[in-house]
Every structure is written in structure tokens, then in C-alpha cells.
Design an enzyme around this catalytic site. Structure first.
Site, PDB file in Angstrom:
ATOM      1  N   HIS A 138       0.453  -0.930  -0.155  1.00  0.00           N
ATOM      2  CA  HIS A 138      -0.487   0.274   0.398  1.00  0.00           C
ATOM      3  C   HIS A 138       0.843   1.339  -0.053  1.00  0.00           C
ATOM      4  CE1 HIS A 138      -3.424  -3.011   0.785  1.00  0.00           C
ATOM      5  NE2 HIS A 138      -3.922  -1.960   1.150  1.00  0.00           N
ATOM      6  N   ASP A 184      -4.489  -7.204  -7.065  1.00  0.00           N
ATOM      7  CA  ASP A 184      -4.734  -6.967  -5.864  1.00  0.00           C
ATOM      8  C   ASP A 184      -4.926  -4.777  -6.280  1.00  0.00           C
ATOM      9  OD1 ASP A 184      -4.892  -5.526  -3.473  1.00  0.00           O
ATOM     10  OD2 ASP A 184      -3.227  -6.265  -2.840  1.00  0.00           O
TER      11      ASP A 184
END
Length: 445
Positions: free
Chosen positions: A299, A372
Site C-alpha cells: 500500500h 490487487d
């Protein structure tokens, strides 16, 4: 009588004799003619009689030949039955798999290229509808889903307020959508729980706690509970369970993984997956090939692992392999770099070696491969939205999750197909896998 009278008498006698001779000759000739005619008549009659006899005999012979043939056929009846072809059976009823294929193919054939490409994307509702926190769906949603009929929507905590609000919003979206949508959410249990954190349903324990119990039945019950809550609201896809191993100190997946032992974790992953699927919620195993050996968070930036290929095959890939064998329908690929498997330091979603050669061919996965979130820093800081989307499709991804710039990513993939850099058949292959999940419950209805 004088000499003159005697001479006249003599002449008259000669004339009489000649007349008699001529009569005799005439009668003789006439008799001969009559005899000849009679003989001809007799011969003709005999000839006609003979012809009639021959014709009758020939007819009798032909009739006998026919009878002999019939007798021969009748006498060989058993042999004829033995060599006669078997009756052609009636066409078999199509199997459920065949009916599903027909349904999916018909849907794909009806789609424009623009709609096909849009169907590869799974995005937040704000991406297509605008705004900062979509909690209802009105005319703007109808227009947005008509303009860009995406393959699915993923709902975050900001979109979830109450059961009634979710049901009403989903009902409207279902009515507006041109094609069936994945209605997705991250609901793992523990700290990753978008729905139960809004006070809806019963919270599930974190994966680490369920794994520590040592009982896969607890994982199954968690899957059933989560699936029941999601299904009742209208969700049909859950980005869970986590199939990663927390197998290094400081693992980024600590707390979200069921443990470190591949055999044990496999049981728990399959149990959760089974519980979800029984409630008509598609499970998505994540994050292939296993990011638990990294301590870095994708992230926030690039992450990598120094695991060897042998270690991956013995541990992380063993868990995903067990899930595939148990019938997994969807697998999410992470952004971590795994050079031992891919041969480079790029995020795994861009590796054709990993996704096509290993996951598809060696491991036999035939379901949907989804990235993702593409707006995570491991991707967005290094690749343009269009570049990342194109590279992921070329590597073997079927669905593209949350690109940083959806319009740019969509346009990039569409142009790549139009220019021949990605074949339309390649897009159709992905859609076929996607719609096999979406239409699986429609067969036989």
C-alpha cells in the site's frame, strides 16, 4: 356324213378336251393354293401356340426366381438382424456445463468491444458515479453504469451505513446495470471487516485467532457467518480468505494469516472458502503467490521477498494449490516482487511467467485472476494507469481492481485491443471466466 362335217366334229371334240384339261389344271392349281394356305395357317397356329407356351413358361420361371429370393431372405432373417445398424439414439440432454457455456457465449457475443473492456474492471462506486462517498443510487448511477458497464463494484466502509440503505442501493443498481455485476467487499474478519464494522451482522474473529484454535470447523463457521451476512445484503463476492503464510518475523500478514504451516493453513483456507460459497458468495483467495514472507506494505511502496522458488513451491504455493484443488473460483495476485518465481523485480501482477506459466498451466487454475488494487503505491508510483492495466492483461489477469485513473486505464486497454496489441479473443477468454461465475446459479432456472 361328208368329210367336212366329220372335220368339224373332230374340232369340236378337241375343243371340249382342251376345256376339260384346262378345268383340271385350274382345279389342281386351286387345290395346291388351298393346301398351301392351310399349311400356313397350321404353321402359324402352331407358332403362336408355341410362343404362348414359352411366355407362360418364362413367366413361371421368373415367378419361381422371385419366390426363391423371398425364401432366401426369410431364411437368413437372423443374419440380417445381426448386421443391421443399431437405431440412432435421441440426442442427449445437454449437461449443466454445456448449458452454462452456451449462456456465457451468448452473453459475450452480444457485447460491443467497449462493453467487453469495461467488463474487466472492478471499481469503487465513486469511480463511475462521482462524489466522495456513494450511499445511494439514483439517475446518476443509471447513466454511469450505461456509459461504463463495469464488471463489478467494490464497497468500502464509507459506502456502508445500514442494512436498509445497502439493500435499497443494491436493488437500484441491479435494476440499472446492463450486465450482471460483482458486488464485492473486503470481509475477512478481525480488523478487515467493512460490513460488521458498520454494526451489521456478527463480527468474525481474526484469521490468526481462528488458526490458533487448531480447529478448521471454526474457520468453516466463520465462512458461513460472513457469507450469510453478505448474501442477505446482496453482496456476491468477498475478497477472502487470506491464503498467505505469516512465515517470517514481522510479516506484513501477521494477524491476517491462519498460521505458518502450509498443511494446517490449507485446511483453514478451504474451510472458510467452503462456508462462503455455500452461502452463494464467491470466495477470492489472496494474495498470490503469497506475500507473508515480506515485511513491507505494498500500500505504501514497493515490496519484495528473497524466498527461493523451492521455498515457494513447498510452502506458499502449496496453500494456493490446495485451494485450487478444492475448487477455488477466484485468486487475487499481489504486488510484491518475487524474483525467484518471476525472474525480475516487477510486481507479480505483471509476470506472465507467474500467472500464465505457473498459475494457469502448472497449477491448473481455470478461474478468474484479479489484481490487487492498482491504486496502491507499489503500482501507482511507478506505472501509469493505462500502462499497468495493459501489462496486467498481457500477463494473464482477467480483472483489474481499482485503477488509480479508471478512464485512463479503460481507454488504454481499449486502444490496445483496437490496435492489435491485445487480441479481442484474449478479452473474450477473460470474460468467459468471469461470466462462468456470474451465471453459475442461472443454469437450470
Amino acid at each position: 356324213m361328208d368329210g367336212r362335217e366329220e372335220q368339224l366334229q373332230k374340232k369340236r371334240e378337241e375343243r371340249r378336251k382342251r376345256r376339260v384339261r384346262n378345268q383340271i389344271m385350274a382345279y389342281t392349281v386351286l387345290g395346291i393354293i388351298v393346301l398351301a394356305l392351310a399349311a400356313g395357317i397350321v404353321f402359324g397356329v402352331r407358332y403362336l401356340l408355341k410362343m404362348g407356351t414359352d411366355t407362360e413358361q418364362k413367366e413361371q420361371e421368373e415367378q419361381q426366381e422371385k419366390q426363391d429370393m423371398i425364401n432366401e431372405i426369410l431364411s437368413s432373417e437372423d443374419d440380417i438382424a445381426a448386421v443391421s445398424p443399431e437405431p440412432v439414439p435421441e440426442p442427449a440432454e445437454p449437461t449443466e456445463e454445456e448449458m452454462l457455456d452456451e449462456l456465457v457465449d451468448a452473453r459475450i457475443e452480444s457485447m460491443s468491444l467497449e462493453d467487453k473492456v469495461a467488463g474487466l474492471f472492478l471499481v469503487t462506486p465513486e469511480t463511475v458515479m462521482g462524489g466522495t462517498a456513494v450511499v445511494q443510487a439514483g439517475e446518476d448511477a443509471r447513466q454511469a453504469l450505461t456509459r461504463r458497464p463495469v464488471g463489478g463494484l467494490v464497497w468500502l466502509s464509507q459506502n456502508i451505513q445500514s442494512e436498509e440503505q445497502i439493500r435499497e442501493m443494491f436493488a437500484s443498481i441491479k435494476e440499472y446495470a446492463t450486465y450482471p455485476l460483482f458486488m464485492a467487499v473486503d470481509e475477512e474478519g478481525g480488523s478487515v471487516a467493512r460490513v460488521t464494522s458498520a454494526g451489521i451482522g456478527s463480527p468474525a474473529e481474526a484469521a490468526s485467532e481462528i488458526g490458533a484454535s487448531g480447529d478448521p470447523q471454526n474457520a468453516y463457521q466463520a465462512g458461513v457467518s460472513i457469507g450469510n451476512t453478505l448474501s442477505a445484503l446482496g453482496f456476491n463476492l468477498d475478497f477472502a480468505p487470506v491464503a498467505d503464510l505469516a512465515n517470517v518475523e514481522g510479516s506484513i500478514m501477521a494477524g491476517r494469516s491462519y498460521g505458518t504451516d502450509p498443511a494446517v493453513v490449507s485446511e483453514f483456507v478451504i474451510s472458510v472458502m467452503t462456508g462462503l460459497e455455500e452461502q452463494k458468495v464467491t470466495a477470492c483467495l489472496k494474495h498470490f503467490p503469497g506475500i507473508g514472507s515480506s515485511t513491507e506494505d505494498t500500500h505504501e511502496g514497493m515490496a519484495a521477498t528473497d524466498r527461493t522458488a523451492e521455498q515457494f513451491w513447498a510452502e506458499e504455493l502449496a496453500v494456493f494449490g490446495a485451494g485450487i484443488e478444492a475448487g477455488a473460483n477466484m485468486i487475487m495476485v499481489g504486488h510484491m516482487a518475487a524474483p525467484a518465481l518471476t525472474g525480475d523485480n516487477n510486481p507479480c501482477i505483471f509476470s506472465r511467467t507467474l500467472l500464465t506459466d505457473i498459475l494457469r498451466e502448472r497449477m491448473g487454475f481455470s478461474g478468474v485472476i484479479i489484481t490487487d488494487a492498482l491504486n496502491m503505491s507499489a503500482v501507482s508510483e511507478y506505472y501509469g494507469a493505462d500502462e499497468a492495466a495493459i501489462m496486467a492483461v498481457l500477463a494473464g489477469c482477467d480483472m483489474l481492481l481499482m485503477p488509480e485513473d479508471f478512464e485512463k486505464a479503460y481507454t488504454g486497454v481499449l486502444q490496445a485491443v483496437q490496435e492489435g496489441n491485445i487480441s479481442e479473443d484474449r478479452i473474450d477468454d477473460s470474460l468467459r471466466r468471469i461470466y462462468r461465475i456470474k451465471y453459475a446459479d442461472m443454469v437450470g432456472e
